[in-house]
Enzyme design. Structure first.
Site, PDB file in Angstrom:
ATOM      1  N   CYS A  56       0.822  -1.224   0.000  1.00 10.70           N
ATOM      2  CA  CYS A  56       0.000   0.000   0.000  1.00 10.70           C
ATOM      3  C   CYS A  56       0.848   1.262   0.000  1.00 10.70           C
ATOM      4  CB  CYS A  56      -0.889   0.049   1.238  1.00 10.70           C
ATOM      5  SG  CYS A  56      -1.351  -1.525   1.936  1.00 10.70           S
ATOM      6  N   ASP A  88      -3.497  -2.711   7.730  1.00 13.44           N
ATOM      7  CA  ASP A  88      -4.407  -3.680   8.324  1.00 13.44           C
ATOM      8  C   ASP A  88      -4.217  -5.093   7.787  1.00 13.44           C
ATOM      9  OD1 ASP A  88      -5.305  -1.503   9.648  1.00 13.44           O
ATOM     10  OD2 ASP A  88      -7.347  -1.563   8.886  1.00 13.44           O
ATOM     11  N   CYS A 129      -3.104   3.536   2.755  1.00 12.50           N
ATOM     12  CA  CYS A 129      -3.757   2.373   3.350  1.00 12.50           C
ATOM     13  C   CYS A 129      -4.648   2.766   4.514  1.00 12.50           C
ATOM     14  CB  CYS A 129      -2.705   1.378   3.835  1.00 12.50           C
ATOM     15  SG  CYS A 129      -3.417  -0.102   4.596  1.00 12.50           S
ATOM     16  N   LYS A 131      -6.219   3.527   7.638  1.00 10.95           N
ATOM     17  CA  LYS A 131      -6.301   4.642   8.571  1.00 10.95           C
ATOM     18  C   LYS A 131      -5.461   5.834   8.155  1.00 10.95           C
ATOM     19  CE  LYS A 131      -8.658   1.587  10.490  1.00 10.95           C
ATOM     20  NZ  LYS A 131      -8.369   0.653   9.393  1.00 10.95           N
ATOM     21  N   CYS A 201      -5.334  -2.339  -1.255  1.00 13.51           N
ATOM     22  CA  CYS A 201      -6.262  -3.399  -1.652  1.00 13.51           C
ATOM     23  C   CYS A 201      -7.259  -2.889  -2.696  1.00 13.51           C
ATOM     24  CB  CYS A 201      -7.023  -3.908  -0.435  1.00 13.51           C
ATOM     25  SG  CYS A 201      -5.957  -4.662   0.808  1.00 13.51           S
ATOM     26  N   GLU A 451     -10.426  -4.939  13.809  1.00  6.11           N
ATOM     27  CA  GLU A 451     -11.243  -5.470  12.723  1.00  6.11           C
ATOM     28  C   GLU A 451     -11.276  -6.990  12.823  1.00  6.11           C
ATOM     29  OE1 GLU A 451      -9.592  -4.020   9.083  1.00  6.11           O
ATOM     30  OE2 GLU A 451     -10.470  -2.037   9.312  1.00  6.11           O
ATOM     31  N   SER A 477     -13.358  -5.077   8.595  1.00  8.72           N
ATOM     32  CA  SER A 477     -12.623  -4.591   7.439  1.00  8.72           C
ATOM     33  C   SER A 477     -13.604  -4.184   6.362  1.00  8.72           C
ATOM     34  CB  SER A 477     -11.704  -5.696   6.915  1.00  8.72           C
ATOM     35  OG  SER A 477     -11.206  -5.370   5.633  1.00  8.72           O
TER      36      SER A 477
END
Length: 574
Positions: A56, A88, A129, A131, A201, A451, A477
């Site tokens: 990321c 994450d 990514c 947060k 992602c 998560e 998530s």
């Protein structure tokens, strides 16, 4: 743009560059190769969340160099710095996830203190990514200096057995493997091809959801959220972001001029329309809090309730972020919503123009199946729904995108931490019709509001995604799918109803009516409350202790300070 346009006597950087008393400060700038002319320009912080923790973030420093070029071309002096991020995908499924939401606050705080300490005049923020996107935008709204946000771009889709795949397919592959539906060899082949490039992602998970938010709220240039991380066009957008921040500085346009109440409604609209991450219901209130705007979970849910779901994106649909880019990017989503009357077109953006003006030349692409027109939505209401009831007086959130059934009634199976639930699911130790309850995972109780992707993905991989429900005071998530309800408040650690559930209690969920109820007599709950005791927080030092002590409820974004409403002096005005 001529540097003489800017009056340094009115900018924060005057405190470190102007007058005889600042000679020691200027000596440091000369040591770094700056000329006298560059010292007398506005100083622009260019922050990225670059690190080598995950794909990321690895393309962000490259893009930061391009943003610096734009700042320099427009008469500013860029000052690059990095901040942290917790990814994450790496933190998921173990104690590391306690650091995830905490990192949002650290990112915002670290950007703030760097800008304050060095008296920078404006900010370009590049994040990749989860947060790090809301954290960076929170800092912009807190500081209120002219700012432009830019997403670092999504990952390219992987290919497995002829189909596009993402990291979520690997998480779900773990569940398939545990159920004997995938061999060791197949799981290994999948993990080797799922993530083929730099970037966040690819589904409409938290990163891409908040990237869409950055354009919808007006803090990012139109189209800048779209291109995958490896594409050179990202660098062109970074240069343009550097140029744009200098225009904002010249025109005196600040983030709070852009991120108004109506802009937050636009942001919530794009989340619902794309079936975005439930995490947005945590991040939008936190961002609004920085600007002194009241915009809590219920305000977000009200927008969700009236917004059509129009984007066929993973995890509820078929497509990934690159497919959105290929058909015209986020402006296509915004154009569809604008044509349907779902956006406030008069909101100002970082272009200096309104949302309506930005979209005026955009033609909705009807030769594609990724984004539907609002006249023919996938479903007439949003892909994310707010819930309230006897089990969640302070609300809860559920992603319904891709769900065929919107009601569920079953018996509770309680776990006091995620690991125990995951182990039970891995063993197949649950029954069809169960409502798996994972509690003491809220902002304070976790601490850190983890998560639950490992558990939800395992359920889905075992083929039980629509046969059981899962509720938690923690988070899910953006990649989670199935009947999964998060942000249940008040959380268990402060004595919310979720703390009082016992195995066998009946829980009723209705995502059509927006209700979440515990079917236990009020008198019985009161008897249980009298014997309930909050568990001790085992984290008694460091960042997790500070977060647990300071954090507020998920309803208001799980924030850790009084916010813009309590502000006396804004940094931008020093």
């Amino acid at each position: 743009m001529d540097a003489k346009t800017f009056d340094k006597s009115k900018l924060p950087s005057r405190h470190v560059t102007q007058g005889p008393s600042r000679a020691p400060h200027r000596s440091y700038y000369y040591a770094m190769g700056l000329t006298e002319e560059e010292i007398n320009r506005p100083f622009v912080g260019v922050v990225s969340c670059w690190n080598e923790a995950a794909p990321c973030n690895i393309a962000l420093m490259r893009q930061a160099q391009s943003a610096k070029k734009g700042v320099n071309e427009a008469g500013g002096t860029p000052r690059e710095f990095c901040t942290i991020t917790v990814t994450d995908g790496i933190a998921m499924g173990h104690q590391g996830m306690k650091s995830s939401l905490v990192s949002r606050e650290i990112i915002a705080d670290s950007i703030e203190v760097t800008m304050r300490g060095h008296c920078y005049d404006a900010l370009v923020g590049i994040a990749g990514c989860d947060k790090s996107l809301p954290g960076t935008m929170m800092a912009m709204l807190r500081l209120n200096v002219p700012s432009v946000f830019m997403y670092g771009g999504s990952i390219l889709p992987g290919k497995f057995k002829g189909k596009d795949v993402t990291v979520v397919d690997v998480f779900e592959g773990v569940g398939m493997h545990s159920a004997g539906r995938m061999s060791d060899k197949e799981l290994h082949e999948l993990e080797c091809v799922a993530c083929p490039s730099a970037g966040a992602c690819g589904g409409q998970f938290t990163a891409n959801t908040m990237a869409c938010v950055s354009e919808a709220i007006g803090l990012a240039l139109p189209g800048s959220a779209g291109a995958p991380a490896p594409y050179e066009s990202r660098d062109e957008y970074a240069v343009a972001s550097g140029l744009a921040v200098m225009r904002l500085l010249a025109d005196g346009i600040r983030p709070r001029d852009i991120a108004t109440r109506k802009a937050f409604e636009n942001a919530a609209t794009v989340v619902a329309a794309t079936g975005g991450s439930t995490n947005a219901a945590l991040h939008l209130p936190a961002m609004a809090h920085e600007a002194g705007i009241d915009f809590d979970l219920f305000d977000v849910a009200a927008i969700f309730k009236k917004t059509p779901y129009i984007a066929d994106l993973k995890p509820g649909g078929k497509y990934v972020a690159k497919d959105v880019f290929d058909i015209g990017g986020v402006p296509q989503i915004l154009k569809a919503l604008m044509e349907g009357g779902y956006l406030h077109g008069d909101c100002l953006t970082v272009t200096g123009k309104t949302m309506a003006e930005n979209l005026e030349t955009v033609v909705f692409n009807r030769d594609q199946t990724v984004i539907y027109p609002v006249s023919n939505p996938i479903t007439p209401t949003g892909g994310v729904v707010g819930l309230k009831g006897s089990l969640a007086p302070d609300g809860a959130i559920v992603k319904v995108a891709g769900l065929k059934k919107l009601t569920f009634r079953g018996v509770a199976r309680c776990f006091d931490r995620e690991e125990d639930a995951f182990e039970a699911v891995s063993r197949g130790d649950y029954k069809e019709g169960d409502v798996i309850v994972i509690r003491y995972e809220g902002p304070k109780g976790g601490p850190g509001m983890r998560e639950m992707l490992s558990t939800t993905a395992a359920l889905y991989g075992q083929g039980a995604g629509d046969k059981v429900a899962l509720i938690t005071d923690g988070r899910f998530s953006g990649a989670t799918r199935g009947f999964c309800i998060g942000h249940v408040g008040p959380e268990a650690a402060v004595g919310g109803p979720i703390a009082l559930i016992k195995d066998g209690d009946v829980i009723a969920i209705d995502a059509e009516k927006g209700t979440l109820d515990l079917e236990v007599d009020a008198a019985e709950l009161e008897r249980r409350r009298k014997t309930w005791k909050a568990p001790a927080n085992p984290y008694q030092s460091g960042a997790l202790r500070k977060f647990a002590d300071q954090v507020g409820p998920a309803l208001k974004g799980a924030v850790t300070h009084p916010g813009g409403k309590a502000e006396i002096v804004c940094y931008a005005d020093i």
